[in-house]
Design an enzyme around this catalytic site. Structure first.
Site, short mmCIF file in Angstrom:
data_model
loop_
_atom_site.label_atom_id
_atom_site.label_comp_id
_atom_site.label_asym_id
_atom_site.label_seq_id
_atom_site.Cartn_x
_atom_site.Cartn_y
_atom_site.Cartn_z
CB SER A 111 -0.96 -0.05 1.19
OG SER A 111 -1.99 0.90 1.08
CG ASP A 195 -7.06 -3.14 -3.23
OD1 ASP A 195 -7.65 -2.07 -2.98
OD2 ASP A 195 -5.98 -3.46 -2.71
CG HIS A 223 -5.88 -2.50 0.48
ND1 HIS A 223 -5.14 -2.13 -0.62
CD2 HIS A 223 -5.33 -1.82 1.53
CE1 HIS A 223 -4.21 -1.25 -0.27
NE2 HIS A 223 -4.31 -1.06 1.04
#
Length: 252
Positions: A111, A195, A223
């Site tokens: 991320s 995601d 995610h």
């Protein structure tokens, strides 16, 4: 390792926003196990923040939680130079305190950490082009759910298509992308097909990276970091494929 120096090549790992290095190590346990030829080291971001909502059910007692970049307007403002120095200090502290002695040949981020990993690789590339040398020797990056844009880490990488290290890194207008800031060093992009940020992950892949040097791994997930063997194996295969193309990475 029973007093024997660990000389394996190292991969420097960067956690997501509102997490910690220890949490990322737990999240990435399946990847670590599947790539025993590397030593994975996990840095902590320089700034404290609230925990990411997604990790609270499992890791709520693992704080204090940290971030690398501002992603919310309420995160305290800082200038770009200070932000870069704080990030560099955090990375150097991790590397210098680690007992491993092998070279740091790669980056792995999740991320926000993936965004930073790609940005560090791009900064290194810019240094090499400008001066013929660089302060780091990363050979590749594994970008788990990494989203655009890249972050400028010095005057060498300032561009309308990059965000400043001191600015809010989310909600950036990627229409400013002028295609002059393409990352050419190898990168493995890992995309969860469920995601919510997938469109931004694909923009990082297609608008910021040279297709000749990228590998794409897609998996049926949201995610998070993949942990199932069938998904992890795809990442392992892509990483080993990259290593085979990098003659400067020696097998351990």
């Amino acid at each position: 390792m029973n007093g024997i120096p660990d000389t394996r090549n190292r991969i420097l790992c960067l956690h997501g926003g509102g997490v910690t290095g220890a949490i990322f190590k737990a999240q990435a346990r399946s990847i670590i196990k599947a790539l025993p030829e590397f030593r994975f080291i996990f840095a902590d971001g320089p700034y404290f923040c609230d925990p990411h909502a997604a990790i609270i059910p499992v890791y709520q007692d693992w704080g204090p939680f940290r971030r690398w970049l501002r992603w919310l307007p309420e995160h305290p403002a800082t200038d770009a130079e200070s932000a870069v120095e704080e990030i560099k200090y955090a990375l150097e502290t991790c590397a210098n305190s680690d007992e491993g002695t092998g070279p740091i040949v790669g980056l792995m981020g999740f991320s926000q950490g993936a965004k930073l990993a790609a940005s560090l690789l791009y900064e290194q590339e810019a240094q090499m082009k400008a001066t013929g040398s660089a302060s780091t020797q990363y050979q590749f990056a594994v970008l788990l759910a990494g989203r655009c844009p890249l972050v400028s880490m010095s005057s060498l990488t300032e561009s309308p298509g990059l965000v400043s290290a001191g600015d809010v890194s989310e909600g950036f207008d990627t229409s400013k992308n002028d295609r002059s800031h393409i990352l050419s060093l190898p990168s493995v992009h890992v995309h969860g097909l469920n995601d919510v940020g997938l469109h931004l992950h694909r923009k990082l892949l297609h608008e910021y990276c040279d297709p000749a040097s990228t590998r794409l791994v897609e998996w049926d997930g949201e995610h998070r970091v993949p942990i199932k063997q069938k998904d992890v194996q795809k990442i392992v295969d892509a990483v080993r494929d990259v290593v085979e193309t990098q003659t400067t990475i020696t097998a351990q």
